[in-house]
Design a protein around this motif. Structure first.
Motif, PDB file in Angstrom:
ATOM      1  N   LEU A 155       0.826  -1.209   0.000  1.00  0.00           N
ATOM      2  CA  LEU A 155       0.000   0.000   0.000  1.00  0.00           C
ATOM      3  C   LEU A 155       0.861   1.261   0.000  1.00  0.00           C
ATOM      4  N   ASN A 156       1.958   1.235   0.733  1.00  0.00           N
ATOM      5  CA  ASN A 156       2.875   2.379   0.753  1.00  0.00           C
ATOM      6  C   ASN A 156       3.582   2.537  -0.585  1.00  0.00           C
ATOM      7  N   LEU A 157       3.998   1.418  -1.182  1.00  0.00           N
ATOM      8  CA  LEU A 157       4.758   1.458  -2.435  1.00  0.00           C
ATOM      9  C   LEU A 157       3.909   2.002  -3.579  1.00  0.00           C
ATOM     10  N   TRP A 158       2.630   1.673  -3.585  1.00  0.00           N
ATOM     11  CA  TRP A 158       1.751   2.128  -4.665  1.00  0.00           C
ATOM     12  C   TRP A 158       1.011   3.430  -4.329  1.00  0.00           C
ATOM     13  N   GLY A 159       1.404   4.078  -3.255  1.00  0.00           N
ATOM     14  CA  GLY A 159       0.891   5.404  -2.956  1.00  0.00           C
ATOM     15  C   GLY A 159      -0.522   5.446  -2.437  1.00  0.00           C
ATOM     16  N   LEU A 160      -1.000   4.343  -1.864  1.00  0.00           N
ATOM     17  CA  LEU A 160      -2.333   4.350  -1.268  1.00  0.00           C
ATOM     18  C   LEU A 160      -2.280   4.857   0.168  1.00  0.00           C
ATOM     19  N   CYS A 161      -1.273   4.427   0.901  1.00  0.00           N
ATOM     20  CA  CYS A 161      -0.984   5.005   2.222  1.00  0.00           C
ATOM     21  C   CYS A 161       0.135   6.017   2.040  1.00  0.00           C
ATOM     22  N   GLN A 162      -0.165   7.283   2.230  1.00  0.00           N
ATOM     23  CA  GLN A 162       0.785   8.339   1.925  1.00  0.00           C
ATOM     24  C   GLN A 162       1.235   9.060   3.183  1.00  0.00           C
ATOM     25  N   SER A 163       2.450   9.557   3.122  1.00  0.00           N
ATOM     26  CA  SER A 163       2.981  10.413   4.182  1.00  0.00           C
ATOM     27  C   SER A 163       3.107  11.828   3.641  1.00  0.00           C
ATOM     28  N   ALA A 164       3.162  12.802   4.521  1.00  0.00           N
ATOM     29  CA  ALA A 164       3.244  14.199   4.093  1.00  0.00           C
ATOM     30  C   ALA A 164       4.563  14.459   3.375  1.00  0.00           C
ATOM     31  N   GLY A 165       4.533  15.354   2.393  1.00  0.00           N
ATOM     32  CA  GLY A 165       5.754  15.705   1.673  1.00  0.00           C
ATOM     33  C   GLY A 165       5.566  15.606   0.173  1.00  0.00           C
ATOM     34  N   TRP A 166       6.693  15.713  -0.539  1.00  0.00           N
ATOM     35  CA  TRP A 166       6.644  15.712  -2.002  1.00  0.00           C
ATOM     36  C   TRP A 166       6.223  14.366  -2.559  1.00  0.00           C
ATOM     37  N   THR A 167       6.485  13.275  -1.824  1.00  0.00           N
ATOM     38  CA  THR A 167       6.080  11.953  -2.321  1.00  0.00           C
ATOM     39  C   THR A 167       4.556  11.847  -2.431  1.00  0.00           C
ATOM     40  N   SER A 168       3.856  12.475  -1.505  1.00  0.00           N
ATOM     41  CA  SER A 168       2.402  12.474  -1.556  1.00  0.00           C
ATOM     42  C   SER A 168       1.902  13.191  -2.804  1.00  0.00           C
ATOM     43  N   VAL A 169       2.537  14.313  -3.132  1.00  0.00           N
ATOM     44  CA  VAL A 169       2.156  15.070  -4.337  1.00  0.00           C
ATOM     45  C   VAL A 169       2.426  14.235  -5.587  1.00  0.00           C
ATOM     46  N   ALA A 170       3.591  13.569  -5.619  1.00  0.00           N
ATOM     47  CA  ALA A 170       3.955  12.755  -6.783  1.00  0.00           C
ATOM     48  C   ALA A 170       2.970  11.606  -6.975  1.00  0.00           C
ATOM     49  N   TYR A 171       2.622  10.934  -5.866  1.00  0.00           N
ATOM     50  CA  TYR A 171       1.671   9.818  -5.964  1.00  0.00           C
ATOM     51  C   TYR A 171       0.301  10.307  -6.427  1.00  0.00           C
ATOM     52  N   ASN A 172      -0.145  11.448  -5.942  1.00  0.00           N
ATOM     53  CA  ASN A 172      -1.448  11.964  -6.344  1.00  0.00           C
ATOM     54  C   ASN A 172      -1.471  12.357  -7.818  1.00  0.00           C
ATOM     55  N   ILE A 173      -0.349  12.837  -8.332  1.00  0.00           N
ATOM     56  CA  ILE A 173      -0.253  13.129  -9.765  1.00  0.00           C
ATOM     57  C   ILE A 173      -0.412  11.846 -10.570  1.00  0.00           C
ATOM     58  N   ILE A 174       0.191  10.761 -10.073  1.00  0.00           N
ATOM     59  CA  ILE A 174       0.064   9.471 -10.753  1.00  0.00           C
ATOM     60  C   ILE A 174      -1.385   8.996 -10.726  1.00  0.00           C
ATOM     61  N   HIS A 175      -2.037   9.134  -9.568  1.00  0.00           N
ATOM     62  CA  HIS A 175      -3.441   8.714  -9.466  1.00  0.00           C
ATOM     63  C   HIS A 175      -4.331   9.541 -10.406  1.00  0.00           C
ATOM     64  N   ILE A 176      -4.098  10.831 -10.490  1.00  0.00           N
ATOM     65  CA  ILE A 176      -4.889  11.687 -11.387  1.00  0.00           C
ATOM     66  C   ILE A 176      -4.627  11.314 -12.840  1.00  0.00           C
ATOM     67  N   SER A 177      -3.377  11.009 -13.162  1.00  0.00           N
ATOM     68  CA  SER A 177      -3.038  10.591 -14.529  1.00  0.00           C
ATOM     69  C   SER A 177      -3.769   9.303 -14.898  1.00  0.00           C
ATOM     70  N   ALA A 178      -3.892   8.388 -13.944  1.00  0.00           N
ATOM     71  CA  ALA A 178      -4.622   7.144 -14.199  1.00  0.00           C
ATOM     72  C   ALA A 178      -6.103   7.425 -14.470  1.00  0.00           C
ATOM     73  N   ILE A 179      -6.682   8.392 -13.747  1.00  0.00           N
ATOM     74  CA  ILE A 179      -8.084   8.757 -13.978  1.00  0.00           C
ATOM     75  C   ILE A 179      -8.259   9.338 -15.384  1.00  0.00           C
ATOM     76  N   LEU A 180      -7.326  10.180 -15.813  1.00  0.00           N
ATOM     77  CA  LEU A 180      -7.388  10.744 -17.158  1.00  0.00           C
ATOM     78  C   LEU A 180      -7.252   9.662 -18.223  1.00  0.00           C
TER      79      LEU A 180
END
Length: 400
Positions: free
Chosen positions: A25-50
């Motif tokens: 869950l951590n590796l695939w960005g489902l459980c996120q911690s604060a910081g730039w990694t959270s932003v990067a994972y959310n960009i990936i999730h949004i890209s998947a939605i698009l």
């Protein structure tokens, strides 16, 4: 690195049961911690939605081609489930973390008491959780690799297709069907779209593997904890010290243990139920679409192999949810049997009243649902297969 060392690296002493699934869950960005990694994972999730939106755009353009439309639809709907799982998990990740922390804290406390009977139950469902996690991961990896390699194998196994592609009378086969604002049939555009599809396949496979195994493990935990409560109820009057205060304390422990478990199960169901409602509806249509593709005359042998493997993965995924949910439901109905197996008859009237209150609490069943309309159980699984067959019969007649 050996497989044993690799698997041991997935363990987490702070989370005895959820170590491997939490890593995923951590590796695939489902459980996120604060910081730039959270932003990067959310960009990936949004890209998947698009990307999923582009699949439905492509479906609109190819709607007149039934085989291509069905293939697009089966993959597009599965992609929809993937992004819904990812989006809801990220949005509700604080609630998911509370559930995981509850599981780990309870297990660590129980293990620290060195109760052999309790530890034996924990060990059994932990070992089962590990097996089901790794087997399911292998199943998802096989499905992803089959999906990625299917176009390549299709070209290699068909000399006629190679000639048509060489003569520019047929475009290169795609891994998935999606719209792009450039020529994706050959040249640089085909390379770009292929790389995009490969990345999306690994993304979707990771989401499905980690989300599902996390749910299966949590269901196994609930069923196992129900067994512990039943066993503790059986031992209410055992031991050398069977004084009034000791027995009353044991009853209180069983009572509060069951209350906390039911509360935990309700929160878990609130998080899972909306996703499962969408999945049950979509899964019925996906199974139907895959079955129709298998029976089409123009479906190649390689496509039949891919569709068969894809269809088995869908059915297995649905079965795993219904099976584990059914196990929890069945175990929650049996948990009060522990009281009747105890020496309750040897207690006085006042103690029997307390036992009666405990029995009333233990009669509360744990039920996981797919939205407000369906209960996740084996009977629901069979009903979905029957419904899919009915859809298949209607659509196949129209296709003919």
């Amino acid at each position: 690195m050996s497989i044993k060392k690799l698997l041991s690296a997935l363990e987490n002493p702070d989370h005895p049961l959820l170590g491997p699934t939490l890593k995923g869950l951590n590796l695939w960005g489902l459980c996120q911690s604060a910081g730039w990694t959270s932003v990067a994972y959310n960009i990936i999730h949004i890209s998947a939605i698009l990307f999923v939106i582009s699949q439905y755009i492509e479906l609109w353009y190819i709607r007149s081609d039934l085989p291509s439309a069905l293939r697009n639809l089966s993959v597009s709907m599965l992609s929809t489930v993937c992004v819904v799982k990812a989006s809801t998990f990220v949005y509700w990740q604080h609630d998911w973390r509370d559930i995981m922390n509850f599981v780990s804290a309870l297990e660590i406390y129980q293990i620290s008491k060195n109760d052999k009977a309790v530890n034996s139950i924990i060990k059994k469902y932990t070992q089962y959780s590990r097996r089901i996690t790794y087997v399911y991961w292998f199943l998802v990896i096989s499905t992803v690799l089959t999906l990625i390699l299917a176009p390549l194998i299709s070209i290699l196994s068909s000399p006629e297709d190679r000639v048509k592609i060489k003569n520019n009378t047929k475009s290169y086969p795609e891994i998935m069907s999606s719209w792009a604002p450039f020529d994706k049939s050959r040249g640089p555009g085909y390379i770009v779209i292929t790389i995009e599809h490969v990345l999306i396949c690994f993304y979707g496979g990771g989401i499905v593997a980690n989300y599902d195994t996390n749910a299966f493990v949590l269901m196994s935990f609930i069923a196992g904890q129900m067994k512990i409560i039943r066993q503790n109820c059986e031992r209410l009057f055992e031991g050398r010290d069977t004084s009034h205060d000791v027995i009353l304390r044991r009853i209180a422990c069983c009572y509060h243990h069951h209350i906390s478990l039911v509360k935990f199960a309700k929160v878990f169901n609130d998080l899972l139920s909306p996703v499962m409602f969408l999945y049950v509806v979509i899964c019925s249509l996906m199974i139907c679409a895959s079955a129709i593709q298998l029976t089409m005359k123009n479906t190649t042998n390689m496509q039949k192999i891919w569709i068969s493997e894809y269809l088995m993965s869908l059915i297995t995924q649905l079965f795993m949810y219904c099976w584990h949910s059914n196990e929890v439901l069945d175990m929650s109905k049996k948990v009060d049997q522990g009281i009747y197996k105890s020496d309750w008859w040897s207690s006085n009237l006042r103690m029997r009243r307390n036992i009666l209150l405990l029995g009333g609490q233990l009669r509360k069943t744990v039920i996981f649902t797919a939205g407000p309309f369906a209960v996740l159980s084996l009977s629901t699984f069979i009903a979905i297969l029957k419904g899919s067959y009915s859809y298949y019969t209607i659509l196949s007649e129209k296709a003919d």
